[in-house]
Design an enzyme around this catalytic site. Structure first.
Site, PDB file in Angstrom:
ATOM      1  N   PRO A  96      32.120  41.923  18.842  1.00  0.00           N
ATOM      2  CA  PRO A  96      32.890  41.151  19.830  1.00  0.00           C
ATOM      3  C   PRO A  96      33.971  41.989  20.520  1.00  0.00           C
ATOM      4  O   PRO A  96      34.494  41.591  21.554  1.00  0.00           O
ATOM      5  CB  PRO A  96      33.498  40.010  19.009  1.00  0.00           C
ATOM      6  CG  PRO A  96      33.344  40.395  17.580  1.00  0.00           C
ATOM      7  CD  PRO A  96      32.226  41.383  17.492  1.00  0.00           C
ATOM      8  N   GLU A 123      33.968  42.486   8.869  1.00  0.00           N
ATOM      9  CA  GLU A 123      34.925  42.856   9.930  1.00  0.00           C
ATOM     10  C   GLU A 123      34.414  44.007  10.789  1.00  0.00           C
ATOM     11  O   GLU A 123      35.110  44.463  11.692  1.00  0.00           O
ATOM     12  CB  GLU A 123      36.289  43.203   9.329  1.00  0.00           C
ATOM     13  CG  GLU A 123      36.968  42.031   8.621  1.00  0.00           C
ATOM     14  CD  GLU A 123      37.184  40.819   9.532  1.00  0.00           C
ATOM     15  OE1 GLU A 123      37.760  40.998  10.617  1.00  0.00           O
ATOM     16  OE2 GLU A 123      36.763  39.722   9.144  1.00  0.00           O
ATOM     17  N   ARG A 165      12.196  41.765  28.377  1.00  0.00           N
ATOM     18  CA  ARG A 165      11.527  41.093  29.494  1.00  0.00           C
ATOM     19  C   ARG A 165      11.572  41.912  30.779  1.00  0.00           C
ATOM     20  O   ARG A 165      10.866  41.596  31.730  1.00  0.00           O
ATOM     21  CB  ARG A 165      12.098  39.683  29.722  1.00  0.00           C
ATOM     22  CG  ARG A 165      13.513  39.659  30.196  1.00  0.00           C
ATOM     23  CD  ARG A 165      14.041  38.245  30.278  1.00  0.00           C
ATOM     24  NE  ARG A 165      13.576  37.495  31.438  1.00  0.00           N
ATOM     25  CZ  ARG A 165      14.035  37.654  32.679  1.00  0.00           C
ATOM     26  NH1 ARG A 165      14.976  38.550  32.937  1.00  0.00           N
ATOM     27  NH2 ARG A 165      13.555  36.931  33.668  1.00  0.00           N
ATOM     28  N   ASP A 180      16.195  36.415  39.265  1.00  0.00           N
ATOM     29  CA  ASP A 180      17.211  36.167  38.237  1.00  0.00           C
ATOM     30  C   ASP A 180      18.603  36.068  38.844  1.00  0.00           C
ATOM     31  O   ASP A 180      18.954  36.813  39.737  1.00  0.00           O
ATOM     32  CB  ASP A 180      17.242  37.301  37.202  1.00  0.00           C
ATOM     33  CG  ASP A 180      16.025  37.272  36.299  1.00  0.00           C
ATOM     34  OD1 ASP A 180      15.266  36.297  36.370  1.00  0.00           O
ATOM     35  OD2 ASP A 180      15.847  38.236  35.537  1.00  0.00           O
TER      36      ASP A 180
HETATM   37 CL1  6GU Z   1      27.825  41.647  19.701  1.00  0.00          CL
HETATM   38  N1  6GU Z   1      28.812  40.497  17.541  1.00  0.00           N
HETATM   39  C1  6GU Z   1      29.520  39.542  16.927  1.00  0.00           C
HETATM   40  N2  6GU Z   1      29.625  39.570  15.596  1.00  0.00           N
HETATM   41  N3  6GU Z   1      30.136  38.568  17.562  1.00  0.00           N
HETATM   42  C2  6GU Z   1      29.999  38.562  18.891  1.00  0.00           C
HETATM   43  C3  6GU Z   1      29.278  39.516  19.596  1.00  0.00           C
HETATM   44  C4  6GU Z   1      28.687  40.488  18.878  1.00  0.00           C
HETATM   45  N4  6GU Z   1      29.348  39.241  20.903  1.00  0.00           N
HETATM   46  C5  6GU Z   1      30.092  38.171  21.001  1.00  0.00           C
HETATM   47  N5  6GU Z   1      30.500  37.744  19.794  1.00  0.00           N
END
Ligand code: 6GU
Length: 269
Positions: A96, A123, A165, A180
């Site tokens: 994230p 983590e 895809r 798209d």
């Molecule tokens: Cl790539 N990993 C995790 N654990 N949470 C996320 C993410 C990735 N992208 C958004 N939230």
């Protein structure tokens, strides 16, 4: 394209056996290999994590086990590859805290011959792993959106589907990717409008008459109007980023009716 995925939950990737991606694997367009990270541990408990230096909640994935895993997967892939295959994959680490994964990045990654996805849990992975491989190959930390998942596995499924895809011959209809919402081209930055099929009336709801008219010019115009409306309603920040030079008189009139101004000076609508 070769895809290696390393994870402590290889079962997460069974969806890659079905649908478009599954067919691409059967045909050999995609060579996907999923690896269990714990295979590279040496203790009886198959430990992959430890407490974070500096304190704080949660656990961090250990660098030694990731190093052994990535080295082994790269060595195996390099040995399997033909003479023209690259010696190293591009490494993707889902997190994230990464850069946003976008259609543009999906297109860039679809052009690579070899990708290695390193799925972190807890983590995250000890940062030195990304540093180490970053000295030898391209390493990208990528996020699929502004929310937190329990691990990178689902994010990798999302990325593999978006990339897969785009590979030549994976989509049944070669034109499908052209329309798209985030594809480059004339409708760039516009969301796709609503779609309809038979019957012409369903539970009293009618298909917009223009779509039954056979008038291609009017249909294209109607679709563009709907795309503009939907973009303004659902993604005002995308609508505000539309280059005014790509709008014709009709578009400007519609935007005026919707009281939406395009351009950097006014994002209100
Ligand atoms: Cl790539 N990993 C995790 N654990 N949470 C996320 C993410 C990735 N992208 C958004 N939230």
């Amino acid at each position: 394209m070769r895809l290696d995925i390393v994870s402590i939950f290889p079962e997460y990737f069974s969806p890659l056996d079905v649908s478009l991606i599954g067919k691409a694997r059967e045909r050999g367009t995609l060579d996907v290999r999923v690896h269990q990270l714990r295979d590279w541990t040496h203790d009886v408990h198959k430990t992959v994590d430890d407490t974070p230096y500096g304190g704080g909640p949660g656990m961090v994935m250990k660098p030694e086990v990731w190093g052994e895993a990535i080295d082994a997967v790269i060595a195996e892939g390099a040995a399997d590859g033909d003479d023209e295959a690259p010696a190293a994959p591009r490494i993707i680490v889902p997190t994230p805290s990464g850069r946003p994964f976008t259609q543009e990045i999906a297109q860039e990654l679809a052009a690579e011959p070899w990708l290695l996805f390193a799925c972190g849990r807890y983590e995250g992975i000890d940062s030195r792993v990304m540093r180490e491989y970053g000295t030898r190959m391209r390493v990208d930390e990528l996020s699929i959106g502004d929310y937190v998942l329990a691990g990178g596995e689902v994010a990798v499924l999302v990325m593999v589907e978006a990339i897969g895809r785009l590979l030549p011959g994976v989509l049944g209809n070669v034109h499908s990717a052209v329309d798209d919402s985030f594809a480059p081209g004339a409708m760039r930055n516009l969301l796709e409008g609503p779609v309809f099929t038979k019957p012409p009336v369903w539970r009293g709801h009618e298909v917009p008459e223009v779509l039954l008219s056979g008038h291609h010019g009017k249909i294209a115009r109607w679709r563009r109007d709907e795309a503009l409306r939907r973009t303004i309603a659902n993604r005002p920040e995308l609508a505000a980023a539309i280059d005014p030079a790509t709008l014709d008189k009709h578009d400007r009139k519609l935007l005026e009716e919707l009281a939406f101004r395009v351009g950097p000076e006014d994002m209100a609508h």
